[in-house]
Design a protein around this motif. Structure first.
Motif, short mmCIF file in Angstrom:
data_model
loop_
_atom_site.label_atom_id
_atom_site.label_comp_id
_atom_site.label_asym_id
_atom_site.label_seq_id
_atom_site.Cartn_x
_atom_site.Cartn_y
_atom_site.Cartn_z
N ARG A 61 26.97 36.15 115.15
CA ARG A 61 26.31 37.24 115.89
C ARG A 61 26.08 38.47 115.01
NH1 ARG A 61 26.13 38.97 121.92
NH2 ARG A 61 25.33 41.04 121.63
N THR A 62 27.11 38.85 114.24
CA THR A 62 26.96 40.01 113.37
C THR A 62 25.84 39.78 112.36
OG1 THR A 62 29.33 40.43 113.58
CG2 THR A 62 28.20 41.55 111.79
N GLU A 63 25.85 38.60 111.74
CA GLU A 63 24.83 38.25 110.76
C GLU A 63 23.43 38.30 111.38
OE1 GLU A 63 23.20 37.08 107.16
OE2 GLU A 63 25.33 37.45 107.46
N ARG A 64 23.28 37.71 112.55
CA ARG A 64 21.99 37.66 113.24
C ARG A 64 21.51 39.08 113.58
NH1 ARG A 64 23.28 34.30 117.46
NH2 ARG A 64 23.33 36.01 118.90
N SER A 65 22.42 39.89 114.09
CA SER A 65 22.05 41.26 114.47
C SER A 65 21.67 42.09 113.24
CB SER A 65 23.19 41.94 115.22
OG SER A 65 23.40 41.27 116.44
N LEU A 66 22.41 41.93 112.15
CA LEU A 66 22.07 42.68 110.93
C LEU A 66 20.68 42.29 110.44
CD1 LEU A 66 25.45 42.63 108.97
CD2 LEU A 66 24.44 44.54 110.22
N THR A 81 32.66 38.17 109.71
CA THR A 81 31.91 39.36 110.12
C THR A 81 31.91 40.41 109.02
OG1 THR A 81 33.86 40.23 111.29
CG2 THR A 81 32.25 39.02 112.60
N VAL A 82 33.04 40.55 108.33
CA VAL A 82 33.12 41.50 107.22
C VAL A 82 32.22 41.04 106.07
CG1 VAL A 82 34.65 42.49 105.48
CG2 VAL A 82 35.42 42.29 107.84
N GLU A 83 32.26 39.74 105.78
CA GLU A 83 31.42 39.20 104.70
C GLU A 83 29.94 39.38 105.01
OE1 GLU A 83 32.71 38.52 101.79
OE2 GLU A 83 34.60 39.01 102.78
N ALA A 84 29.56 39.19 106.27
CA ALA A 84 28.15 39.36 106.66
C ALA A 84 27.68 40.78 106.33
CB ALA A 84 27.97 39.09 108.16
N VAL A 85 28.53 41.75 106.61
CA VAL A 85 28.20 43.15 106.33
C VAL A 85 28.13 43.37 104.82
CG1 VAL A 85 29.08 45.51 106.46
CG2 VAL A 85 29.10 44.07 108.50
N LYS A 86 29.16 42.94 104.10
CA LYS A 86 29.21 43.17 102.65
C LYS A 86 28.06 42.48 101.92
CE LYS A 86 34.10 44.08 102.02
NZ LYS A 86 35.40 43.55 101.55
#
Length: 149
Positions: free
Chosen positions: A76-81, A102-107
Motif C-alpha cells: 500500500r505504501t509503495e502504491r500510494s507513493l 514500508t520503510v524500504e518503499a520510502v527510502k
C-alpha cells in the motif's frame, strides 16, 4: 519526472510499531488541513473498506499534498507513493512501520534529505498515545502550512 530535480516532494513519514498511532496521526493532519483551509479540494480520495484509512491528494492554493494513513498491506505504501509522485504532489505525509517493506518503499523513492522521519514511541497508556499523536500531527501540520503559504 522528479529524478534529481529540485521539485522532489517533501515527505513526512510517521513511523512506529503497530498500535503506536501512526495512522491516527496522519488522519489528524488531514483533518487539521481541511479545517484550516476550507477551500481545499480533494483531487482524489480513497478510503479503506472500514472507512478508517485514507489515501488522499489534497489541493490547497496550488500545492498538492498526498496523504496515506495506512501501512498495510505491505504494498500500500509503495502504491500510494507511486500515485503521489505521478500526481506531482509537493508534499507527502504517510505512515510506515519502524523497519521492513514500508520503510524500504520510502527510502527507495526518496533521497534522505527529502524525508522527515517522525517516530512515535511505544505508548505507555492510551492518554500518552493520544498526546503523542496530537503532538506529531501538530508538528507535521505546521511544517505543511509553511510549505503551502
Amino acid at each position: 519526472h522528479y529524478a534529481g530535480s529540485v521539485n522532489m516532494p517533501r515527505l513526512f513519514a510517521v513511523k512506529g510499531r503497530p498500535g503506536s498511532g501512526k495512522g491516527k496521526t496522519v488522519r489528524q493532519v488531514y483533518k487539521k488541513l481541511l479545517a484550516t483551509f476550507p477551500d481545499a479540494k480533494n483531487k482524489l480520495c480513497q478510503r479503506s473498506a472500514d472507512r478508517r484509512d485514507i489515501c488522499v491528494v489534497l489541493k490547497i492554493d496550488g500545492t498538492l499534498i498526498g496523504i496515506e494513513s495506512n501501512n498495510h498491506p505491505k504494498d500500500r505504501t509503495e502504491r500510494s507513493l507511486k500515485l503521489f509522485l505521478s500526481k506531482r504532489c509537493d508534499v507527502i505525509v504517510c505512515a510506515t512501520l519502524t523497519r521492513g517493506n514500508t520503510v524500504e518503499a520510502v527510502k527507495n523513492r526518496f533521497a534522505e534529505r527529502e524525508i522527515t522521519w517522525l517516530h512515535l514511541p511505544e505508548p505507555a497508556s492510551m492518554p500518552a498515545r493520544e498526546k503523542a499523536c496530537r503532538a506529531k500531527a501538530d508538528e507535521i501540520f505546521h511544517e505543511v502550512c509553511a510549505i503551502v503559504k
